[in-house]
Design a protein around this motif. Structure first.
Motif, short mmCIF file in Angstrom:
data_model
loop_
_atom_site.label_atom_id
_atom_site.label_comp_id
_atom_site.label_asym_id
_atom_site.label_seq_id
_atom_site.Cartn_x
_atom_site.Cartn_y
_atom_site.Cartn_z
N GLN A 130 0.82 -1.22 0.00
CA GLN A 130 0.00 0.00 0.00
C GLN A 130 0.85 1.27 0.00
OE1 GLN A 130 -3.25 0.06 -0.55
NE2 GLN A 130 -3.11 -2.17 -0.70
N HIS A 131 2.12 1.15 0.41
CA HIS A 131 2.99 2.34 0.36
C HIS A 131 3.17 2.80 -1.08
CE1 HIS A 131 6.15 5.17 1.43
NE2 HIS A 131 6.85 4.69 0.42
N LEU A 132 3.41 1.82 -1.98
CA LEU A 132 3.58 2.16 -3.40
C LEU A 132 2.31 2.76 -3.97
CD1 LEU A 132 4.97 2.16 -6.16
CD2 LEU A 132 4.39 -0.26 -6.38
N LEU A 133 1.15 2.26 -3.55
CA LEU A 133 -0.13 2.74 -4.08
C LEU A 133 -0.63 3.99 -3.34
CD1 LEU A 133 -1.95 -0.69 -4.44
CD2 LEU A 133 -0.77 0.60 -6.22
N GLY A 134 0.05 4.37 -2.26
CA GLY A 134 -0.38 5.52 -1.47
C GLY A 134 0.66 6.62 -1.45
N ASP A 135 1.36 6.74 -0.31
CA ASP A 135 2.34 7.82 -0.14
C ASP A 135 3.45 7.77 -1.18
OD1 ASP A 135 0.89 8.63 2.02
OD2 ASP A 135 2.21 7.74 3.53
N GLY A 136 3.91 6.55 -1.50
CA GLY A 136 4.98 6.42 -2.49
C GLY A 136 4.57 6.96 -3.85
N LEU A 137 3.34 6.64 -4.26
CA LEU A 137 2.83 7.10 -5.55
C LEU A 137 2.66 8.62 -5.57
CD1 LEU A 137 1.83 6.07 -8.32
CD2 LEU A 137 -0.48 6.04 -7.37
N THR A 138 2.17 9.16 -4.48
CA THR A 138 1.99 10.62 -4.38
C THR A 138 3.32 11.34 -4.51
OG1 THR A 138 0.03 10.33 -2.97
CG2 THR A 138 1.10 12.48 -2.93
N GLU A 139 4.34 10.82 -3.83
CA GLU A 139 5.67 11.43 -3.91
C GLU A 139 6.25 11.30 -5.32
OE1 GLU A 139 8.37 10.29 -0.73
OE2 GLU A 139 6.64 9.85 0.55
N LEU A 140 6.02 10.14 -5.94
CA LEU A 140 6.52 9.92 -7.30
C LEU A 140 5.85 10.89 -8.27
CD1 LEU A 140 8.18 8.23 -9.32
CD2 LEU A 140 6.25 6.63 -9.45
N ILE A 141 4.56 11.11 -8.12
CA ILE A 141 3.83 12.06 -8.97
C ILE A 141 4.45 13.45 -8.85
CG2 ILE A 141 1.64 13.32 -9.20
CD1 ILE A 141 0.22 10.65 -8.52
N THR A 142 4.75 13.86 -7.63
CA THR A 142 5.34 15.18 -7.39
C THR A 142 6.68 15.33 -8.12
OG1 THR A 142 4.28 15.33 -5.23
CG2 THR A 142 6.15 16.80 -5.62
N ILE A 143 7.53 14.32 -7.99
CA ILE A 143 8.87 14.36 -8.61
C ILE A 143 8.77 14.36 -10.13
CG2 ILE A 143 11.05 13.10 -8.88
CD1 ILE A 143 10.73 14.51 -6.19
N VAL A 144 7.90 13.48 -10.68
CA VAL A 144 7.75 13.40 -12.14
C VAL A 144 7.16 14.69 -12.69
CG1 VAL A 144 6.57 12.20 -14.04
CG2 VAL A 144 7.59 10.87 -12.18
N LYS A 145 6.18 15.25 -11.99
CA LYS A 145 5.57 16.50 -12.46
C LYS A 145 6.61 17.63 -12.54
CE LYS A 145 1.35 17.60 -11.09
NZ LYS A 145 0.22 18.11 -10.26
N GLN A 146 7.49 17.68 -11.55
CA GLN A 146 8.57 18.68 -11.57
C GLN A 146 9.49 18.46 -12.77
OE1 GLN A 146 10.42 18.23 -7.73
NE2 GLN A 146 8.79 19.30 -6.63
N ALA A 147 9.82 17.20 -13.05
CA ALA A 147 10.69 16.88 -14.18
C ALA A 147 10.01 17.21 -15.51
CB ALA A 147 11.06 15.40 -14.14
N VAL A 148 8.72 16.91 -15.62
CA VAL A 148 7.96 17.22 -16.85
C VAL A 148 7.92 18.73 -17.07
CG1 VAL A 148 5.65 17.18 -17.90
CG2 VAL A 148 6.56 15.12 -16.83
#
Length: 361
Positions: free
Chosen positions: A161-179
């Motif tokens: 659930q970490h990957l589907l929860g907090d981990g995914l949210t953090e990943l979205i933030t990092i990818v959005k910054q890179a995009v």
């Protein structure tokens, strides 16, 4: 005379010696055959259990993709932006810019998270599968405590659930910054070929995966999104840990060790390369040369010669999430699940945790 008697006595005893030696040899041969048969049966049983476990892995991945897709579509809701554009608002350009960032972010995160899900579940289910095999094997039939009782399995596997929860949210933030860094300044009218688009995706990956930073890092920076960096919350309770909690913490620590191994980084990187290659393949059909292109240049290369304005690429990339996170076995997911590197890695994990020596740790 005495010598003759000795020789005769030796000759008289020879048949019985051969008989006894033969019986002993037959017994030893039978023991060896029985041991080899038992080892073969055990190996066949373990191989069957492993193959069954891999089918479980595949089905688990497919069953979790709808949840992953829905979470991404909720957190990166491009549909609400496209609905606004239909009403021709005054801030149309601003909405298009937001749509550009969200559309690329959504599909890129879909590739990352699907690859992560495939490899993480391979680790978790083969660790737990190895322990279940040992629990079912003869080595655990003497009344010893099970290594992975059902309640420990449930508690351990819930860590996904970490990957589907907090981990995914953090990943979205990092990818959005890179995009934003790569695409933010590019005009909607600017035309890109498939080759140029591929380079943009590589630039985004460099930022997300820290490829421009220290290359000697012991493990992939993406591990942070798979499991929390800090110790499991259970371990922070100084006292009052149950036997189940202790067993779960042991499994989580073993998983973290596996995620920080060079082999895991290599397999995850290979999956990501395949995943982004598939994403571009899916988009390639939209970059096919027209009849006019072919008539002007019969040897036109769609990778570099056919270009589309960014505004036309946005809806194409936006829709890729449905192919990437498809619960029906799509080419994208099937390719990842069937990769030899993933299969070999899974076999190595299972082998490491299904040997009797694991009991001694």
């Amino acid at each position: 005379m005495r010598r003759g008697l000795r020789a005769g006595w030796g000759r008289l005893q020879t048949p019985r010696g051969v008989y006894l030696l033969g019986k002993y040899g037959q017994k030893k041969i039978r023991e060896i055959q029985e041991r080899e048969a038992a080892e073969y049966i055990a190996q066949a049983r373990r191989q069957y259990h492993f193959e069954s476990n891999q089918r479980t892995c595949n089905m688990t991945v497919l069953s979790m993709l709808p949840t992953l897709r829905d979470t991404l579509m909720h957190q990166l809701n491009s549909e609400s932006l496209t609905s606004l554009l239909k009403n021709r608002p005054a801030n149309k350009l601003e909405i298009w810019e937001d749509l550009k960032i969200i559309s690329f972010t959504r599909s890129i995160v879909a590739v990352y998270s699907t690859c992560m899900l495939v490899v993480l579940l391979r680790v978790q289910l083969n660790i737990i599968g190895g322990y279940i095999y040992l629990d079912n094997a003869a080595v655990c039939k003497n009344g010893t405590t099970p290594l992975a009782p059902p309640e420990v399995q449930q508690q351990y596997l819930s860590s996904i659930q970490h990957l589907l929860g907090d981990g995914l949210t953090e990943l979205i933030t990092i990818v959005k910054q890179a995009v934003h860094k790569v695409f933010g300044s590019i005009s909607l009218k600017h035309a890109l070929s498939l080759l140029e688009l591929e380079q943009k995706l590589k630039d985004i990956r460099k930022v997300v995966e820290h490829k421009d930073s220290d290359q000697s890092a012991p493990y992939s920076p993406l591990c942070h999104y798979l499991m929390p960096d800090e110790e499991n919350p259970l371990a922070t309770q100084a006292c009052g840990l149950t036997e189940r909690d202790t067993a779960t913490i042991k499994l989580l620590n073993e998983t973290r060790d596996m995620l920080e191994s060079p082999d895991f980084s290599t397999v995850l990187s290979t999956c990501l390369n395949r995943g982004f290659s598939q994403l571009l393949d899916n988009m390639a059909e939209f970059f096919r040369p027209t009849e006019q292109d072919l008539s002007q240049n019969g040897s036109v290369n769609s990778l570099s010669s056919v270009s589309l304005p960014l505004a036309k690429i946005i809806p194409i990339i936006n829709g890729q999430i449905h192919s990437v996170c498809s619960e029906t076995p799509s080419h994208f997911v099937q390719d990842l699940l069937m990769m030899e590197q993933v299969k070999d890695f899974a076999a190595n994990v299972y082998e490491a945790f299904s040997t009797p020596q694991q009991l001694e740790k």
